[in-house]
Motif scaffolding. Structure first.
Motif, PDB file in Angstrom:
ATOM      1  N   LEU A   7      43.956  24.925 -85.251  1.00 53.86           N
ATOM      2  CA  LEU A   7      45.287  24.307 -85.122  1.00 53.86           C
ATOM      3  C   LEU A   7      45.248  23.086 -84.209  1.00 53.86           C
ATOM      4  O   LEU A   7      45.849  22.053 -84.525  1.00 53.86           O
ATOM      5  CB  LEU A   7      46.309  25.320 -84.625  1.00 53.86           C
ATOM      6  CG  LEU A   7      46.756  26.340 -85.664  1.00 53.86           C
ATOM      7  CD1 LEU A   7      47.586  27.444 -85.009  1.00 53.86           C
ATOM      8  CD2 LEU A   7      47.542  25.668 -86.782  1.00 53.86           C
ATOM      9  N   HIS A  23      46.408  19.245 -84.841  1.00 54.93           N
ATOM     10  CA  HIS A  23      47.633  18.767 -84.191  1.00 54.93           C
ATOM     11  C   HIS A  23      47.425  18.135 -82.824  1.00 54.93           C
ATOM     12  O   HIS A  23      48.384  17.665 -82.229  1.00 54.93           O
ATOM     13  CB  HIS A  23      48.641  19.916 -84.056  1.00 54.93           C
ATOM     14  CG  HIS A  23      49.050  20.495 -85.368  1.00 54.93           C
ATOM     15  ND1 HIS A  23      49.962  19.888 -86.185  1.00 54.93           N
ATOM     16  CD2 HIS A  23      48.662  21.621 -85.995  1.00 54.93           C
ATOM     17  CE1 HIS A  23      50.123  20.619 -87.267  1.00 54.93           C
ATOM     18  NE2 HIS A  23      49.348  21.674 -87.188  1.00 54.93           N
ATOM     19  N   LEU A  67      49.800  21.353 -78.933  1.00 54.07           N
ATOM     20  CA  LEU A  67      50.841  22.280 -79.382  1.00 54.07           C
ATOM     21  C   LEU A  67      51.301  23.088 -78.178  1.00 54.07           C
ATOM     22  O   LEU A  67      50.545  23.294 -77.235  1.00 54.07           O
ATOM     23  CB  LEU A  67      50.307  23.244 -80.446  1.00 54.07           C
ATOM     24  CG  LEU A  67      49.999  22.685 -81.822  1.00 54.07           C
ATOM     25  CD1 LEU A  67      49.215  23.700 -82.639  1.00 54.07           C
ATOM     26  CD2 LEU A  67      51.287  22.309 -82.548  1.00 54.07           C
ATOM     27  N   GLU A 103      54.443  27.381 -80.211  1.00 54.74           N
ATOM     28  CA  GLU A 103      54.070  26.890 -81.546  1.00 54.74           C
ATOM     29  C   GLU A 103      52.781  27.552 -82.026  1.00 54.74           C
ATOM     30  O   GLU A 103      52.677  27.955 -83.193  1.00 54.74           O
ATOM     31  CB  GLU A 103      53.908  25.367 -81.533  1.00 54.74           C
ATOM     32  CG  GLU A 103      55.214  24.624 -81.381  1.00 54.74           C
ATOM     33  CD  GLU A 103      55.026  23.144 -81.059  1.00 54.74           C
ATOM     34  OE1 GLU A 103      55.882  22.363 -81.500  1.00 54.74           O
ATOM     35  OE2 GLU A 103      54.034  22.778 -80.374  1.00 54.74           O
ATOM     36  N   LEU A 104      51.817  27.682 -81.134  1.00 53.66           N
ATOM     37  CA  LEU A 104      50.569  28.353 -81.484  1.00 53.66           C
ATOM     38  C   LEU A 104      50.818  29.807 -81.879  1.00 53.66           C
ATOM     39  O   LEU A 104      50.302  30.280 -82.892  1.00 53.66           O
ATOM     40  CB  LEU A 104      49.575  28.293 -80.323  1.00 53.66           C
ATOM     41  CG  LEU A 104      48.829  26.988 -80.135  1.00 53.66           C
ATOM     42  CD1 LEU A 104      48.173  26.928 -78.767  1.00 53.66           C
ATOM     43  CD2 LEU A 104      47.797  26.802 -81.228  1.00 53.66           C
ATOM     44  N   GLU A 112      53.503  31.177 -83.023  1.00 47.07           N
ATOM     45  CA  GLU A 112      54.201  31.243 -84.306  1.00 47.07           C
ATOM     46  C   GLU A 112      53.261  30.948 -85.461  1.00 47.07           C
ATOM     47  O   GLU A 112      53.302  31.621 -86.492  1.00 47.07           O
ATOM     48  CB  GLU A 112      55.379  30.264 -84.323  1.00 47.07           C
ATOM     49  CG  GLU A 112      56.520  30.704 -83.433  1.00 47.07           C
ATOM     50  CD  GLU A 112      57.602  29.644 -83.252  1.00 47.07           C
ATOM     51  OE1 GLU A 112      57.428  28.491 -83.723  1.00 47.07           O
ATOM     52  OE2 GLU A 112      58.632  29.969 -82.626  1.00 47.07           O
ATOM     53  N   GLN A 113      52.410  29.948 -85.304  1.00 50.44           N
ATOM     54  CA  GLN A 113      51.484  29.559 -86.377  1.00 50.44           C
ATOM     55  C   GLN A 113      50.460  30.656 -86.674  1.00 50.44           C
ATOM     56  O   GLN A 113      50.149  30.916 -87.829  1.00 50.44           O
ATOM     57  CB  GLN A 113      50.742  28.272 -86.006  1.00 50.44           C
ATOM     58  CG  GLN A 113      51.608  27.040 -85.989  1.00 50.44           C
ATOM     59  CD  GLN A 113      51.789  26.462 -87.379  1.00 50.44           C
ATOM     60  OE1 GLN A 113      50.921  26.562 -88.223  1.00 50.44           O
ATOM     61  NE2 GLN A 113      52.940  25.860 -87.603  1.00 50.44           N
ATOM     62  N   GLU A 120      50.817  33.777 -85.871  1.00 48.30           N
ATOM     63  CA  GLU A 120      51.572  35.013 -86.069  1.00 48.30           C
ATOM     64  C   GLU A 120      51.131  36.135 -85.130  1.00 48.30           C
ATOM     65  O   GLU A 120      50.824  37.250 -85.546  1.00 48.30           O
ATOM     66  CB  GLU A 120      51.499  35.451 -87.526  1.00 48.30           C
ATOM     67  CG  GLU A 120      52.127  34.436 -88.467  1.00 48.30           C
ATOM     68  CD  GLU A 120      52.097  34.856 -89.923  1.00 48.30           C
ATOM     69  OE1 GLU A 120      51.966  36.075 -90.210  1.00 48.30           O
ATOM     70  OE2 GLU A 120      52.213  33.962 -90.785  1.00 48.30           O
TER      71      GLU A 120
END
Length: 165
Positions: free
Chosen positions: A48, A52, A55, A59-60, A62-63, A65
């Motif tokens: 990630l 990006h 982050l 955000e990490l 959520e990405q 999960e």
């Protein structure tokens, strides 16, 4: 047919966990054979951030999960190894922004060829084994089915239907 194969769906979770543990162990062994100090469990964060640059921990989480505390723990571990840096967000003082350290960027350049080799190796293996081509679509379908109607609810419904019969 072994124990796990005989029991089918009763041990699906155990079987998937065994496959996952074996897969991750092999990936870690590949890194070791290349002399790279990297763990497969770090992959989601590294991937990630390679996409990006920076982050937030939220955000990490959520990405990938996972819970915010689990993501935070992983980030802390990678910071202690000198691979990541966190800074306070300029727009929200409660938010921690995560980015690679110089050492992390250097490691990223070492591991990218391994990622490419993993993908090539997995594609070749899946193409050569009958039935494997449908693995990823089948996993996606299973994930969707479990999200649309949780397994615990399905089990409960069947228990109650059996007791009525």
């Amino acid at each position: 047919m072994n124990f796990y194969q005989r029991l089918g769906y009763l041990v699906l979770g155990s079987r998937l966990r065994r496959i996952s543990e074996s897969f991750l162990s092999e990936i870690n062994r590949a890194y070791q054979q290349e002399g790279i100090e990297f763990e497969a469990s770090w992959f989601p964060v590294f991937y990630l951030l390679s996409q990006h640059d920076t982050l937030s921990i939220k955000e990490l989480s959520e990405q990938i999960e996972v819970s915010h505390p689990a993501a935070s723990q992983l980030i802390t571990n990678l910071k202690q190894k000198g691979l990541l840096v966190t800074t306070t967000s300029t727009t929200d003082g409660r938010k921690q922004q995560v980015t690679f350290s110089d050492k992390g960027r250097e490691l990223l350049t070492q591991i990218k060829p391994v990622w490419d080799a993993v993908e090539l190796s997995m594609n070749a293996m899946m193409d050569s084994e009958l039935g494997c081509k449908e693995l990823l679509p089948a996993i996606t379908a299973l994930e969707s089915a479990l999200q649309s109607y949780p397994l615990a609810n399905r089990i409960s419904r069947n228990i109650h239907n059996q007791s009525k019969s």
